[in-house]
Design an enzyme around this catalytic site. Structure first.
Site, PDB file in Angstrom:
ATOM      1  N   TYR A  51     -45.153 -20.047   8.800  1.00 18.09           N
ATOM      2  CA  TYR A  51     -44.841 -21.373   9.068  1.00 18.09           C
ATOM      3  C   TYR A  51     -43.201 -21.394   9.194  1.00 18.09           C
ATOM      4  O   TYR A  51     -42.874 -22.459   9.550  1.00 18.09           O
ATOM      5  CB  TYR A  51     -45.604 -22.343   8.141  1.00 18.09           C
ATOM      6  CG  TYR A  51     -46.996 -22.525   8.073  1.00 18.09           C
ATOM      7  CD1 TYR A  51     -47.859 -21.874   8.981  1.00 18.09           C
ATOM      8  CD2 TYR A  51     -47.439 -23.322   7.105  1.00 18.09           C
ATOM      9  CE1 TYR A  51     -49.193 -21.793   8.956  1.00 18.09           C
ATOM     10  CE2 TYR A  51     -48.740 -23.492   7.081  1.00 18.09           C
ATOM     11  CZ  TYR A  51     -49.618 -22.900   7.902  1.00 18.09           C
ATOM     12  OH  TYR A  51     -51.004 -22.885   7.804  1.00 18.09           O
ATOM     13  N   HIS A 109     -53.696 -14.711   5.119  1.00 18.36           N
ATOM     14  CA  HIS A 109     -53.699 -15.819   6.322  1.00 18.36           C
ATOM     15  C   HIS A 109     -54.877 -15.250   7.093  1.00 18.36           C
ATOM     16  O   HIS A 109     -55.376 -16.325   7.867  1.00 18.36           O
ATOM     17  CB  HIS A 109     -52.181 -15.700   6.723  1.00 18.36           C
ATOM     18  CG  HIS A 109     -51.988 -16.791   7.646  1.00 18.36           C
ATOM     19  ND1 HIS A 109     -50.690 -17.282   7.676  1.00 18.36           N
ATOM     20  CD2 HIS A 109     -52.966 -18.176   8.031  1.00 18.36           C
ATOM     21  CE1 HIS A 109     -50.782 -18.642   8.207  1.00 18.36           C
ATOM     22  NE2 HIS A 109     -52.108 -18.931   8.641  1.00 18.36           N
TER      23      HIS A 109
END
Length: 278
Positions: A51, A109
């Site tokens: 991110y 992730h």
């Protein structure tokens, strides 16, 4: 109210059931967003190396008036890292970016690097086990309190469960009205693995959908609150993303129950059909 509700992981650690997602909030803005979210009542935050905002999230936590022990912070490994040494470094680098002594939860992730998603059949079983081995060691060293996975299918979860020594605490997947992967959810929940629902508001796609509005009107709530209540009643942790104070408050103020009959009808809805009736 769900804003006060915690849920217990399979290692006994408790965390809030409503958390703030930070995807697409840039590193410069997220510091203020975290501080504002804490002021309105959020105590749990979800981010990731990919991110690009971990430093800002850490600063937001540091600059709040809330004790670190009262905050639950989740981050995720970079998807390109699928080796033991790289994972160890990624964990230490994350701690440095946050300027914190520990991370509450770290996730793999994705079973595949982003560049391979939907392009190859390689599930990187060995690489994910290398991730997991380093993460387990980090738990034992006190750097991480809980570990889990994200975007994992049943075969990916099975690989970790059968070969690891610590069972994943969560599997973070997309769940919302119109998209309920029931078989995967049931499989994880039977193993004691909690489901964390990312994009519980369907990226906003369904907030103006006719059926969603009808049910929201019935319960005298916003469409967003209806969608969050739906996921919460499925037993999920929800990660609504917003940098708007009014929306943050709205998302946190879920204090009603959807009837069993209405839940059954909502579960049947399919996103492709719903988007046709907006």
């Amino acid at each position: 109210m769900y804003s006060d509700k915690t849920i217990t992981l399979n290692n006994g650690i408790k965390m809030p059931q409503i958390q703030l997602g930070t995807w697409l909030i840039n590193n410069d803005d997220v510091r203020k967003t975290i501080r504002q979210a804490i002021e309105v009542g959020y105590r749990a935050f979800d981010t990731a190396k990919d991110y690009g905002n971990e430093t800002g999230v850490g600063k937001g936590i540091w600059n709040s008036d809330v004790e670190r022990s009262d905050i639950f912070l989740t981050t995720k490994l970079p998807t390109a890292v699928k080796d033991y040494e790289g994972t160890k470094k990624a964990i230490d680098d994350a701690l440095d970016r946050f300027s914190l002594e520990y991370i509450d939860m770290m996730l793999i992730h994705s079973p595949q690097p982003w560049i391979e998603v939907n392009r190859t059949n390689d599930r990187h079983f060995e690489g994910n086990l290398e991730n997991w081995r380093a993460m387990e060691e980090a738990v034992k060293a006190g750097k991480i309190r809980a570990i889990g996975v994200s975007n994992f299918l049943e075969e990916d979860v099975d690989n970790i469960v059968k070969n690891g020594s610590i069972k994943p605490a969560v599997n973070q997947i997309e769940v919302h009205i119109g998209k309920v992967p029931k078989e995967l959810m049931d499989y994880c929940q039977q193993l004691g693995i909690l489901i964390e629902a990312y994009s519980p508001l369907s990226h906003g796609r369904l907030l103006n959908e006719r059926k969603v509005r009808e049910y929201a009107k019935k319960y005298k709530v916003s469409a967003a609150q209806l969608m969050l209540a739906f996921d919460l009643q499925l037993g999920c942790v929800v990660l609504p993303k917003s940098d708007n104070i009014s929306e943050m408050k709205d998302n946190l103020a879920v204090n009603f129950k959807i009837s069993a009959e209405d839940m059954a009808e909502l579960i049947k809805l399919k996103e492709k059909v719903l988007t046709l009736s907006v």
